[in-house]
Design an enzyme around this catalytic site. Sequence first.
Site, short mmCIF file in Angstrom:
data_model
loop_
_atom_site.label_atom_id
_atom_site.label_comp_id
_atom_site.label_asym_id
_atom_site.label_seq_id
_atom_site.Cartn_x
_atom_site.Cartn_y
_atom_site.Cartn_z
CD GLU A 230 -7.10 -0.59 1.14
OE1 GLU A 230 -7.12 -1.84 1.17
OE2 GLU A 230 -6.53 0.09 2.02
NE ARG B 296 -9.42 6.99 4.51
CZ ARG B 296 -8.45 6.09 4.69
NH1 ARG B 296 -7.28 6.26 4.10
NH2 ARG B 296 -8.65 5.01 5.43
N GLY C 67 1.07 -1.30 4.26
CA GLY C 67 1.59 -0.01 3.83
C GLY C 67 2.37 0.71 4.90
CG HIS C 68 1.80 3.09 9.21
ND1 HIS C 68 1.84 4.46 9.04
CD2 HIS C 68 2.29 2.85 10.46
CE1 HIS C 68 2.32 5.02 10.13
NE2 HIS C 68 2.61 4.07 11.01
NE ARG D 253 9.03 21.82 0.57
CZ ARG D 253 10.35 21.67 0.73
NH1 ARG D 253 10.82 20.63 1.41
NH2 ARG D 253 11.19 22.54 0.21
CG ASN E 62 -1.91 1.12 1.25
OD1 ASN E 62 -1.59 2.25 0.92
ND2 ASN E 62 -3.13 0.83 1.66
CG HIS F 287 -5.50 -1.81 9.91
ND1 HIS F 287 -5.89 -0.76 9.12
CD2 HIS F 287 -5.22 -1.28 11.11
CE1 HIS F 287 -5.89 0.36 9.83
NE2 HIS F 287 -5.47 0.06 11.04
CG HIS G 23 -3.84 9.13 1.85
ND1 HIS G 23 -4.76 8.48 1.07
CD2 HIS G 23 -4.26 8.99 3.14
CE1 HIS G 23 -5.70 7.97 1.83
NE2 HIS G 23 -5.45 8.26 3.09
CG HIS H 58 -8.08 3.46 1.26
ND1 HIS H 58 -8.41 2.58 2.26
CD2 HIS H 58 -9.15 4.29 1.14
CE1 HIS H 58 -9.61 2.88 2.74
NE2 HIS H 58 -10.08 3.91 2.07
#
Length: 239
Positions: free
Chosen positions: A70, A45, A213-214, A18, A7, A190, A50, A43
Amino acid sequence: MTRLSVNINKIATIRNARGGKMPDVAAAASACERFGAEGITVHPRPDERHIRYSDVREIKPLITTEFNIEGNPIPSFIDLVNEVRPHQVTLVPDAEDAITSNAGWDTIRHKDFLIDVCKEFKAHGIRTSIFVGADEAMVEGAALCGCDRVELYTEPYAELFPSDKEAAVAPFIKAAEKARECGLGLNAGHDLNLDNLEFFIRSIPWTDEVSIGHAIICDALYMGLEETIKAYLSKVKIF
């Protein structure tokens, strides 16, 4: 064998903080694949804080493995997915102001809506996955909605894992068994990371795909993106 989908939302978060195009999100997607990722997840939103809808359009032609989009199937999201036609769409019930995904669908309460959405995406040849908690009833409900897979929301597993990994994974095994019984493919995502990922895969070896991802971006700050992706692949390619 479990596939690793990376992700890249957090890369877009850095760019947006930035302005401009650094880091280049499309180039990052290609690099992840070059380093061994077997899929790219985004993903978008509604506030585009992002990944932007324009990113999704730019990335799709570059993907050589699998593209997973997603998000909450609001009308603009549905239109985007139907336009881009990724390999997979994952339906997530995020509120517009959600910092990150924090719950799965109530597939019983939202059955009629999810049936309609799954039917529309599958008519375009898009594999459809529904994001659910580790709840056998919600997994069974997802199957009745006509999806191809479920993605198990693994934050509760990650939270309990450091203190009791057996208890942490137990409800996920039951949910995964229910998915298999219902003929559904199985994804997970997650808060999976280098500490808890391998145990999850060993416990549920029929997991088709993990989306991470994170943690990958956090680890890449210290290890570099290429070495990080290799490290995560080593945790899923264990059979």
